[in-house]
Enzyme design. Sequence first.
Site, mmCIF file in Angstrom:
data_model
loop_
_atom_site.group_PDB
_atom_site.id
_atom_site.type_symbol
_atom_site.label_atom_id
_atom_site.label_comp_id
_atom_site.label_asym_id
_atom_site.label_seq_id
_atom_site.Cartn_x
_atom_site.Cartn_y
_atom_site.Cartn_z
ATOM 1 N N ASP A 90 0.820 -1.209 0.000
ATOM 2 C CA ASP A 90 0.000 0.000 0.000
ATOM 3 C C ASP A 90 0.857 1.264 0.000
ATOM 4 O O ASP A 90 2.017 1.248 0.424
ATOM 5 C CB ASP A 90 -0.882 0.040 1.253
ATOM 6 C CG ASP A 90 -1.990 -0.992 1.236
ATOM 7 O OD1 ASP A 90 -1.989 -1.859 0.347
ATOM 8 O OD2 ASP A 90 -2.849 -0.942 2.140
ATOM 9 N N HIS A 142 -2.187 -10.827 2.042
ATOM 10 C CA HIS A 142 -1.165 -10.190 2.862
ATOM 11 C C HIS A 142 -1.191 -8.668 2.665
ATOM 12 O O HIS A 142 -1.719 -8.172 1.687
ATOM 13 C CB HIS A 142 0.166 -10.823 2.436
ATOM 14 C CG HIS A 142 1.399 -10.007 2.573
ATOM 15 N ND1 HIS A 142 1.765 -9.030 1.679
ATOM 16 C CD2 HIS A 142 2.395 -10.065 3.492
ATOM 17 C CE1 HIS A 142 2.929 -8.523 2.038
ATOM 18 N NE2 HIS A 142 3.328 -9.114 3.125
#
Length: 495
Positions: A152, A311
């Site tokens: 991210d 994940h």
Amino acid sequence: MCAYISVTRLSLAAFWSISAYAAAYVPRQPAARSSVSGSTALSRRAASPNANFTKPFVVDDFPVTEDGRCGATFGTRCWSDECCSAEGWCGSGFLYCSAPACQYEYGPACDANARPDGEDTEEWPRPQFGEVPYGKAIYHCKVPGTVALTFDDGPWEYTEELLNLLDDHGVKATFFVTGRNLGKGAINDETKDWPRLIRRMKDEGHQIASHTWSHQRLPTLTKARLRQQMIFNEIAIADIIGVFPTYMRPPYSASNEDVNEWLGELGYHVTYFDLDTEGYLHDDDEAIEESKEIVRTRFDNADPDTDSFLHIEHDTVAHTVSTLISYTISQLFDAGFTPVTVGECLGDPYEFWYRSQDAGFLKRAVEVGQDVVRTNYSFYEEAPLTPVKPRSFFDRLFFSEPKPQSGSGSHPFAANGSLSVNGSLSANGTLPGGGNSTKTYKPTKDGRCGPAFGEASCMNQKYENCCSKAGWCGSTDAHCLDGCQDGYGRCGLFG
């Protein structure tokens, strides 16, 4: 559940975990030092209440400040050339104006309000196809034995190192990119390195997904503001790679039923995770061992015949990139798992990961025999669609390229269009899309192609292997059909 790193190389992960809006980093100023004094603000407002308010994509109707205070606490906004800090002061500069700390509803000059360059995507086709749900929270992979590695908040200064590392390991991942955060500027600003990194992600087979334009907490936004967050990021991503994603992850993992519904209306898969190593909390040599212990424990107790993992990491965190990811990859391989993209771990075909202006990805999905859900979009009236059996997930998981086809229009990796050992692309005989040549083409390194770019070819690209008339590698109709440069990549819907 996202961490941030300062524009310096000092770690601020702990700080961001305490205050998502960076309130502590914006100094509280006495009123006398406010950039807009009460008397100045009054005189400006008296002259014309909204004269200096430049309307952004969404207009928030708040009164202009009279004392330099702004934001949700005070219910007032700054003038058009000012930003509203997390602490509620009007001003300018990084600490006032950078997302996500800047209160952009109250500060017109906050960088989150700056529309990126590029074509508007709001009216692009948004059919919902495939078996992965839209507008519903997704926490788990569907395919046993897979681990979807995701990152991210980037691209960031550590992203190149991460891409090199993934390439060394032969691993594909998913990048939930944020359009404008941490003062980095817009991701499609060609004067910066971000567009090159995003093109590299896609060219190397990684999945690109959205993490919103400026990393705002979505449940706090109006529907109009949420649409702005998504569409601004679409514009920037499509400006770089010609398409925008169907997958997104809400910043801070914050959502609710309304947010999910609105994201579903825009055609997004709402993606979360079930494996968080907390790398963003452990960004130093000693603390990163705690994240490694989380990884070791999870995989020691996992069975690839029945288990899978979705994940989360952040490519804005130095020790995650330098230390944790290699350890994670080693552990998952040792435990018998296979690292994949989010789309692959959900069994979703590549053609369904992105949207194009002409629904080109969907058209090509039909050509290769993917199931398609009919909607009321005009595209579906062009020709009847017959659902056929899709390729299995594991065909895709271990799939490098389609088998060579004979004749004109053969796949670029057929025997007559192969990638040689020295890295050049030899095209002896029939080229993709027809024609004959004995030239040797250089594989593209930056997504450019054609004679204007040193005879570079898109034929080394796994998916984006059409060469547009403007010299860009891609796979939309604009790349593969009208004006496609024959010989520098495949041409036609499927070569």
